[in-house]
Design an enzyme around this catalytic site. Structure first.
Site, PDB file in Angstrom:
ATOM      1  N   LYS A   1       6.330  39.694  25.686  1.00 59.40           N
ATOM      2  CA  LYS A   1       6.269  39.445  24.244  1.00 59.40           C
ATOM      3  C   LYS A   1       6.842  40.672  23.520  1.00 59.40           C
ATOM      4  O   LYS A   1       6.426  41.791  23.784  1.00 59.40           O
ATOM      5  CB  LYS A   1       4.811  39.198  23.844  1.00 59.40           C
ATOM      6  CG  LYS A   1       4.714  38.423  22.573  1.00 59.40           C
ATOM      7  CD  LYS A   1       3.362  37.913  22.251  1.00 59.40           C
ATOM      8  CE  LYS A   1       3.455  37.519  20.785  1.00 59.40           C
ATOM      9  NZ  LYS A   1       2.703  36.393  20.409  1.00 59.40           N
TER      10      LYS A   1
ATOM     11  N   HIS B   1      -5.152  39.768  18.863  1.00 61.65           N
ATOM     12  CA  HIS B   1      -4.973  40.847  17.888  1.00 61.65           C
ATOM     13  C   HIS B   1      -6.180  41.753  17.655  1.00 61.65           C
ATOM     14  O   HIS B   1      -6.017  42.818  17.084  1.00 61.65           O
ATOM     15  CB  HIS B   1      -4.531  40.267  16.544  1.00 61.65           C
ATOM     16  CG  HIS B   1      -3.240  39.515  16.598  1.00 61.65           C
ATOM     17  ND1 HIS B   1      -2.031  40.148  16.751  1.00 61.65           N
ATOM     18  CD2 HIS B   1      -2.971  38.194  16.560  1.00 61.65           C
ATOM     19  CE1 HIS B   1      -1.065  39.234  16.788  1.00 61.65           C
ATOM     20  NE2 HIS B   1      -1.612  38.032  16.681  1.00 61.65           N
TER      21      HIS B   1
ATOM     22  N   LYS C   1       6.117  34.879   6.224  1.00 58.45           N
ATOM     23  CA  LYS C   1       7.513  35.017   6.652  1.00 58.45           C
ATOM     24  C   LYS C   1       8.183  33.666   6.877  1.00 58.45           C
ATOM     25  O   LYS C   1       9.379  33.518   6.681  1.00 58.45           O
ATOM     26  CB  LYS C   1       7.585  35.858   7.937  1.00 58.45           C
ATOM     27  CG  LYS C   1       7.327  37.328   7.641  1.00 58.45           C
ATOM     28  CD  LYS C   1       7.269  38.146   8.914  1.00 58.45           C
ATOM     29  CE  LYS C   1       7.046  39.630   8.578  1.00 58.45           C
ATOM     30  NZ  LYS C   1       6.587  40.390   9.754  1.00 58.45           N
TER      31      LYS C   1
ATOM     32  N   HIS D   1      -2.963  33.701  12.502  1.00 57.79           N
ATOM     33  CA  HIS D   1      -1.661  34.272  12.834  1.00 57.79           C
ATOM     34  C   HIS D   1      -1.515  35.635  12.187  1.00 57.79           C
ATOM     35  O   HIS D   1      -1.984  35.844  11.073  1.00 57.79           O
ATOM     36  CB  HIS D   1      -0.581  33.288  12.344  1.00 57.79           C
ATOM     37  CG  HIS D   1       0.750  33.888  12.043  1.00 57.79           C
ATOM     38  ND1 HIS D   1       1.677  34.167  13.009  1.00 57.79           N
ATOM     39  CD2 HIS D   1       1.315  34.268  10.873  1.00 57.79           C
ATOM     40  CE1 HIS D   1       2.759  34.678  12.434  1.00 57.79           C
ATOM     41  NE2 HIS D   1       2.563  34.751  11.145  1.00 57.79           N
TER      42      HIS D   1
ATOM     43  N   VAL E   1       6.844  41.982  20.340  1.00 55.72           N
ATOM     44  CA  VAL E   1       5.984  42.799  19.479  1.00 55.72           C
ATOM     45  C   VAL E   1       4.607  42.189  19.352  1.00 55.72           C
ATOM     46  O   VAL E   1       4.468  40.960  19.292  1.00 55.72           O
ATOM     47  CB  VAL E   1       6.485  42.905  18.009  1.00 55.72           C
ATOM     48  CG1 VAL E   1       6.950  44.281  17.656  1.00 55.72           C
ATOM     49  CG2 VAL E   1       7.457  41.835  17.632  1.00 55.72           C
TER      50      VAL E   1
ATOM     51  N   ARG F   1       5.582  47.645  20.793  1.00 59.18           N
ATOM     52  CA  ARG F   1       6.945  47.162  20.738  1.00 59.18           C
ATOM     53  C   ARG F   1       7.591  47.336  22.104  1.00 59.18           C
ATOM     54  O   ARG F   1       7.536  48.424  22.681  1.00 59.18           O
ATOM     55  CB  ARG F   1       7.725  47.997  19.717  1.00 59.18           C
ATOM     56  CG  ARG F   1       8.456  47.195  18.696  1.00 59.18           C
ATOM     57  CD  ARG F   1       8.789  48.075  17.490  1.00 59.18           C
ATOM     58  NE  ARG F   1       7.880  47.773  16.396  1.00 59.18           N
ATOM     59  CZ  ARG F   1       8.041  46.733  15.577  1.00 59.18           C
ATOM     60  NH1 ARG F   1       9.071  45.915  15.730  1.00 59.18           N
ATOM     61  NH2 ARG F   1       7.188  46.501  14.606  1.00 59.18           N
TER      62      ARG F   1
ATOM     63  N   THR G   1       0.604  43.352  17.428  1.00 62.68           N
ATOM     64  CA  THR G   1      -0.206  44.359  16.746  1.00 62.68           C
ATOM     65  C   THR G   1      -1.673  44.140  17.078  1.00 62.68           C
ATOM     66  O   THR G   1      -2.154  43.008  17.035  1.00 62.68           O
ATOM     67  CB  THR G   1      -0.003  44.264  15.216  1.00 62.68           C
ATOM     68  OG1 THR G   1       1.378  44.458  14.918  1.00 62.68           O
ATOM     69  CG2 THR G   1      -0.818  45.329  14.481  1.00 62.68           C
TER      70      THR G   1
END
Ligand code: ATP
Length: 123
Positions: free
Chosen positions: A40, A12, A65, A118, A42, A84, A44
């Site tokens: 994969k 990330h 989540k 994460h 998505v 994406r 960021t």
């Protein structure tokens, strides 16, 4: 084997990119080795200095989540790029849409040093 915290950084963090082009996601997903075996859907990337991201573990606590309670939301907005997978893109031709955003991010933190492990989302 890399730790979860190392994997987070690998997956990330991209503090040094100042100009994000439309091919950014396709290049990054290849370089960071995240397109091995499947595409994969998505991911960021965060364009902020590492300390700015590490301190999020000491900022506002929010529910993750997955229902766990170890997530934290950045108190300031961060420069991020969302990658994406485009519809119809099939492995090994993983084709991503690149979108630059300025949003608050949510990360999960763990353990002794209270490290980011994460990426939970952006709001
Ligand atoms: P990311 O989740 O950062 O996009 P990933 O999808 O490759 O990366 P996951 O499989 O989601 O990785 O793993 C993230 C790691 O973070 C796992 O080891 C998971 O156990 C850990 N983790 C700790 N807290 C949470 C949480 N609240 N929600 C999700 N994962 C968490």
């Amino acid at each position: 084997k890399e730790s979860q915290a190392e994997k987070f950084l690998q997956q990330h963090m991209d503090p040094d990119t100042s100009t994000v082009t439309s091919s950014y996601c396709n290049e990054m997903m290849k370089h960071r080795n995240r397109t091995v075996g499947f595409c994969k859907p998505v991911i960021t990337f965060i364009h902020q200095p590492l300390p700015d991201v590490q301190v999020i573990c000491f900022q506002g606590n929010v529910r993750c989540k997955n229902g766990q309670s170890n997530c934290h939301q950045s108190s300031s907005k961060m420069r991020i790029t969302d990658c994406r997978l485009k519809k119809g893109s099939k492995y090994p031709k993983c084709d991503y849409k690149t979108q630059q955003l300025q949003k608050s991010i949510i990360v999960a933190c763990e353990c002794v040093q209270y490290e980011t492990v994460h990426f939970d989302g952006s709001v």
